[in-house]
Design an enzyme around this catalytic site. Structure first.
Site, PDB file in Angstrom:
ATOM      1  N   GLU A 192      28.927  31.797  33.223  1.00 41.32           N
ATOM      2  CA  GLU A 192      30.142  31.102  33.626  1.00 41.32           C
ATOM      3  C   GLU A 192      30.639  31.632  34.972  1.00 41.32           C
ATOM      4  OE1 GLU A 192      33.348  31.581  30.839  1.00 41.32           O
ATOM      5  OE2 GLU A 192      34.675  30.211  31.894  1.00 41.32           O
ATOM      6  N   ASN A 235      40.541  38.575  36.136  1.00 41.02           N
ATOM      7  CA  ASN A 235      40.020  39.366  37.259  1.00 41.02           C
ATOM      8  C   ASN A 235      40.106  40.864  36.974  1.00 41.02           C
ATOM      9  OD1 ASN A 235      39.697  36.840  38.266  1.00 41.02           O
ATOM     10  ND2 ASN A 235      40.629  37.265  40.254  1.00 41.02           N
TER      11      ASN A 235
END
Lengths: 385, 401
Positions: B245, B387
């Protein structure tokens, strides 16, 4: 699309890496820095033996026949070791002016000497008022018979104190900031009227202030077109930016590695400080910045040989901008993650930080290139209306 | 080292461009140029067009419709689709569930699902996150109990993107609540969305769009042949899927397209007696993004070139975390620049999924979309492993911390 080195390039990389691992450890570097000249003549001879001083020159002229990729490979290794020798001024800058601006006779006189390590060059361009503008030249060159007379003052001439010849920008016509009317002259550093005051720059490299008072040079001293030398200067400076980008990548990689080692070994609160997430994330961000710079250094090596000067300049500004940003970030984080130890002259991290800072301020810092690139419309073209 | 595309690669790019120009419906292009999300019909129509050309799943094995192309060639196709702009093949089908079935599924599963996935005959959605399992995905609770030839699924999934369109869902479920490690009691199931006991409830996000959903499972019967891989080893599939992904998340081509559009807009939008593009502060922020995007583009190509060398290896590449972090940061930065360009016009915002943006038109479409898109794109640094999780991964896998 291929990011790998050729077998020959790998050999070059290995040989430079081996030499520097062996003879340029941090303690050895400190010793070189303490000598009166501030760098090592023995190492210089070793560079000559490896062909590093002949690197960019054509084989037919006694050179190694390397291109921008070879320069990148060598500069990166020098960045890792934080070398102090005048390689960039002599081989990349001086060599660049000879390759792109000198006659075959000039080259045949000088290249073999450079290759043997007997001839040092420096690029005298920065003036008190010029900041990063290569065209801002108050030093004058006035015609005198078939030669020229130079007057002016150049500041922060990197390795200008040891150079045998100085590549000097001087105004032959027009106003101080005109793009046209800049000439490039190869001046004997021992010629009457040339005076130098040497000093050690912040990063440990040597530099000099150079004053030219009624310095007479012959017609053979002219490199390129004396009325329009700026394209030559831009071209050579772009090659130097590519080399600096690679050097910065080497230095960032080394100081990042040093930082990781420290994070794994330094203990506080009973465990390695690298187990703390706040520090891990900084280390990861350093890696992102390093890889961005590495990508742009590769772009730099590719664009250094681009014939379209406008496109080359544009891309090289992007290279220098990203490398400057990354260098500042990685340097600052390396200090912060080490803590107090990196604040001392005894430890390598601070020296990397200083060199990375210096690289940002050579040939335009990140803000300078950002401004120029933004004014010029950036990298990407707008969609059609 | 050669950073230029080869003659063949450039010719291929031209071929792709011409194919898209000839075949992409004008309505799809116009809708996406304005910054709106394509409709379901547009996505389906375009993926079928690509599939008919053999380009919907170029990275799959040739026997399942792949092309055997190099990663660089695939990158070119993807970049051209994004730059047009046109819809990419549906990621849930082609990059997520498809590769898992190829790597871990049975022959029967491959035959049954892969061709329909490639042609978007079935729209798939992803059942991973739960209210209590976000970044700590392995703590998921949605349970599947084996009863005869069926699993009985009970529990809830959330953030299920476009579940309202979906025919199938791939699910991570807990099949062993007593496993020593929570990762060891998870299985990967394929579930028909028409199964009795499934309820889809919309979640309206801060941009006003209906993009994500909650999905509830109440005694849902799933035939055991819909288990992918080994029972209780579903975490292997999940890890494999998540690293696939990430590489797609750099979205360099899409960002380039947005910047081109932004530059056109900003050369027309007023900014203090001159177009906003002439505002030095705006211009410099934009230029910084362009430079970082260039670095990201080269880094992406470097990762792809490495993949090309290690073809066939099923190991996740930790460099993909770098692409995810910077790719999403840049897309967010671009969305912010659209907001700056729109200025007070941006207050007249609209749902990016709506057919009509503002009725009657008060501000230009792009300006009406600026803030909703900016709101929506905050998701990018959260999904696919936030993140911060990417930095954890890097610290562990790359930096040895």
């Amino acid at each position: 699309m291929d990011f790998d080195l050729t077998e020959e390039q790998r050999l070059l990389q290995d040989s430079v890496a081996r030499l520097l691992a062996d003879r340029y450890k941090f303690e050895q570097r400190k010793a070189y820095m303490k000598t009166p000249e501030g760098w090592s003549r023995e190492i210089w001879s070793a560079y000559a033996e490896l062909g590093l001083l002949a690197l960019p020159f054509a084989e037919a002229e006694g050179g190694y026949g390397g291109g921008a990729e070879e320069t990148m490979i060598v500069a990166e290794q020098m960045g890792r070791a934080l070398t102090l020798e005048p390689w960039l001024p002599t081989v990349v800058l001086g060599g660049g002016f000879l390759r792109h601006g000198a006659s075959a006779e000039q080259r045949s006189a000088l290249v073999p000497k450079i290759a043997r390590g007997e001839m040092l060059l420096a690029f005298a361009h920065t003036e008190a008022q010029s900041r990063y503008d290569l065209h801002d030249v108050a030093t004058t060159a006035k015609r005198d018979g078939d030669g020229w007379v130079l007057n002016g003052r150049k500041v922060v001439v990197i390795h200008g104190d040891s150079a045998h010849r100085l590549v000097v920008t001087a105004r032959t016509a027009g106003g101080q900031r005109d793009l046209k009317g800049v000439g490039v002259f190869l001046v004997d550093a021992s010629a009457p009227g040339v005076s130098r005051r040497g000093f050690t720059a912040v990063d440990g490299h040597r530099a000099a202030e150079v004053t030219l008072e009624g310095v007479r040079v012959g017609p053979e001293a002219v490199l390129g077109n004396p009325e329009d030398g700026l394209p030559l200067v831009d071209r050579v400076v772009d090659e130097a930016i590519a080399a600096l980008a690679a050097e910065a990548v080497g230095a960032m990689e080394a100081v990042h590695g040093l930082t990781l080692e420290y994070l794994k070994t330094r203990k506080q609160f009973g465990r390695p400080i690298g187990s703390f997430q706040a520090l891990q994330h900084r280390a990861a961000e350093m890696m992102v910045a390093l890889e961005e710079a590495r990508s742009m250094a590769m772009l730099g090596a590719m664009m250094a040989e681009e014939e379209d000067a406008t496109e080359r300049r544009r891309q090289m500004r992007a290279v220098k901008l990203q490398v400057g940003r990354s260098a500042r970030f990685v340097g600052q984080q390396a200090i912060q993650l080490h803590g107090g130890i990196a604040m001392t002259m005894e430890y390598a991290a601070g020296h990397y930080f200083k060199r990375l800072t210096a690289i940002d301020t050579m040939f335009g810092d990140a803000e300078h290139h950002l401004n120029a690139l933004a004014t010029g419309g950036g990298l990407i073209t707008a969609a059609a209306a | 080292m050669e950073l230029r595309f080869t003659e063949e690669e450039r010719a291929f790019r031209q071929e792709v461009r011409e194919f898209i120009d000839r075949n992409l419906p004008a309505a799809t292009r116009e809708r996406m140029e304005s910054g709106r999300t394509p409709t379901k019909e547009m996505v389906v129509q375009w993926q079928r067009t690509l599939n008919a050309k053999g380009w919907a799943v170029p990275h799959w094995p040739v026997e399942w419709g792949g092309t055997g192309w190099s990663p660089i060639k695939r990158f070119i196709l993807q970049e051209e689709i994004q730059q047009t702009p046109a819809p990419l093949p549906l990621g849930f089908n082609t990059n997520m569930c498809g590769p898992v079935i190829i790597a871990f599924g049975t022959e029967a599963q491959k035959k049954r699902f892969l061709p329909r996935m490639a042609n978007l005959d079935d729209w798939w959605c992803q059942g991973f996150s739960e209210p209590g399992a976000g970044s700590d995905l392995a703590s998921l609770k949605c349970a599947a109990k084996r009863v005869g030839d069926y699993y009985i699924v009970n529990g809830q999934k959330t953030w299920t993107t476009l579940a309202q369109y979906a025919d199938w869902i791939f699910l991570l479920v807990r099949t062993n609540p007593n496993a020593a490690k929570q990762q060891e009691g998870i299985s990967f199931l394929l579930v028909d969305m028409k199964s009795p006991g499934i309820t889809v409830r919309p979640i309206i996000t801060i941009d006003g769009a209906h993009e994500v959903n909650e999905v509830f499972f109440d005694d849902v019967k799933v035939p055991v042949e819909n288990l992918v891989g080994t029972e209780n080893r579903g975490w292997d599939c999940a890890k494999f899927l998540l690293s696939n992904e990430r590489t797609g998340q750099a979205r360099v081509g899409a960002s380039k397209e947005r910047i081109r559009r932004l530059k056109l807009i900003a050369s027309q939008a007023p900014g203090g007696g001159r177009p906003i593009i002439e505002d030095p502060r705006f211009r410099e922020r934009l230029t910084e993004v362009e430079v970082q995007l260039k670095a990201l583009e080269i880094t992406t190509l470097r990762v792809l070139a490495t993949e090309q060398k290690n073809l066939g290896q099923r190991k996740p590449n930790p460099a993909s975390s770098i692409l995810k972090i910077r790719g999403t940061e840049l897309q967010q930065a671009i969305s912010e620049l659209f907001v700056l360009a729109a200025g007070p016009y941006g207050l007249a915002g609209a749902d990016p999924g709506a057919d009509r943006l503002n009725e009657p038109e008060i501000v230009p479409d792009w300006a009406a979309l600026a803030q909703p898109t900016y709101f929506n794109w905050r998701k990018q640094s959260i999904y696919g492993g936030s993140n911060e999780i990417q930095k954890n991964i890097m610290a562990k896998a790359f930096l040895g911390l």
